[in-house]
Design an enzyme around this catalytic site. Structure first.
Site, short mmCIF file in Angstrom:
data_model
loop_
_atom_site.label_atom_id
_atom_site.label_comp_id
_atom_site.label_asym_id
_atom_site.label_seq_id
_atom_site.Cartn_x
_atom_site.Cartn_y
_atom_site.Cartn_z
N SER A 12 0.81 -1.22 0.00
CA SER A 12 0.00 0.00 0.00
C SER A 12 0.84 1.27 0.00
O SER A 12 0.41 2.30 -0.53
CB SER A 12 -0.94 0.00 1.21
OG SER A 12 -0.20 -0.07 2.42
N ASP A 189 -0.50 7.32 10.32
CA ASP A 189 -1.31 6.34 11.06
C ASP A 189 -0.44 5.29 11.73
O ASP A 189 -0.90 4.21 12.06
CB ASP A 189 -2.32 5.67 10.13
CG ASP A 189 -1.65 4.82 9.05
OD1 ASP A 189 -0.41 4.91 8.89
OD2 ASP A 189 -2.35 4.03 8.39
N HIS A 192 1.67 4.23 7.46
CA HIS A 192 1.74 4.85 6.14
C HIS A 192 2.38 6.24 6.23
O HIS A 192 2.30 6.90 7.26
CB HIS A 192 0.35 4.93 5.51
CG HIS A 192 -0.24 3.58 5.24
ND1 HIS A 192 -1.07 2.96 6.15
CD2 HIS A 192 -0.10 2.73 4.20
CE1 HIS A 192 -1.43 1.77 5.67
NE2 HIS A 192 -0.85 1.61 4.49
#
Length: 241
Positions: A12, A189, A192
């Site tokens: 991600s 977070d 990320h």
């Protein structure tokens, strides 16, 4: 001239790299008209899943006209390092398998494109308190699904594989922790990348590309720049390029 290609392969943090201020977007801007950045990011993936799909992700030589990309970044480990007994345990890959999976991915890329620069990127550090506030799935344990200590073990393993394979590596886990208040400055977070975190990684990748002679200063533009066009004879520039 044919533009170079640079593939970004990862989870991600790679998939999101073309977001506003993302490290992939910054690379695309830096290398505009010189290289095409090709995004191959897959949220949630670990090295086990990446190895399973790598042949589908990257085209065979006969499918891409035989042109090898200038570079490929390989950025996995954040999900492999999930703790097996916690809420994201299904993403966990044991450390020894993680290393072997990285070796296999690197071997695949080297066999497909022997001249391509491969850059491994370690998982980032983890801010455990923030991970409790931003769980990916329901977390009833009250414990973070990742820890910075374990992420560090995977980062160290990634560096070791790069040395074994004699390829470039960015130790993002160590680099970010040199920045004051990295927990909130570099991560939004706990996992990320924030805008600053993206900037850190962008600069590291740009430096590695420079080391390989495929940075912004070394690559040529693919068609005449406007300043090369003579207002009195505009088409001349295109004949001479």
């Amino acid at each position: 001239m044919i533009r170079q290609k640079i593939f970004l392969f990862g989870d991600s943090i790679t998939e999101e790299s073309f977001s506003d201020g993302g490290w992939g977007a910054s690379l695309a801007d830096l290398l505009r008209r010189k290289a095409d950045l090709v995004l191959r990011g897959y949220s949630g993936y670990n090295t086990r899943w990446a190895l399973k799909v790598v042949e589908r992700v990257f085209p065979a030589a006969k499918e891409d006209g035989g042109e090898s990309p200038a570079a490929v970044t390989v950025f996995f480990g954040a999900n492999d390092a999930c703790l097996p007994e916690r809420c994201s345990g299904f993403q966990h890959v044991p450390l020894h398998e993680y290393k072997q999976n990285l070796r296999s991915i690197v071997s695949f890329l080297k066999n497909r494109w022997p001249q391509t620069a491969i850059i491994l990127i370690t998982p980032p550090p983890i801010h455990e308190e923030a991970r409790l506030r931003y769980p990916y799935i329901e977390n009833t344990t009250g414990l973070p699904e990742r820890t910075n200590e374990v992420a560090g073990l995977y980062a160290k393993a990634c560096v070791e594989v790069a040395k074994e394979c004699q390829i470039l590596v960015i130790d993002l886990w160590s680099k970010m922790q040199q920045i004051p208040n990295w927990q909130t400055e570099c991560l939004w977070d706990g996992l990320h990348l924030s805008r600053l975190g993206n900037k850190v990684l962008f600069e590291e990748v740009a430096n590695k590309l420079n080391e390989e002679g495929i940075g912004a200063e070394e690559l040529a533009v693919d068609l005449p720049l406007i300043e090369a066009v003579d207002p009195k004879d505009p088409l001349k520039a295109f004949h001479e390029f």
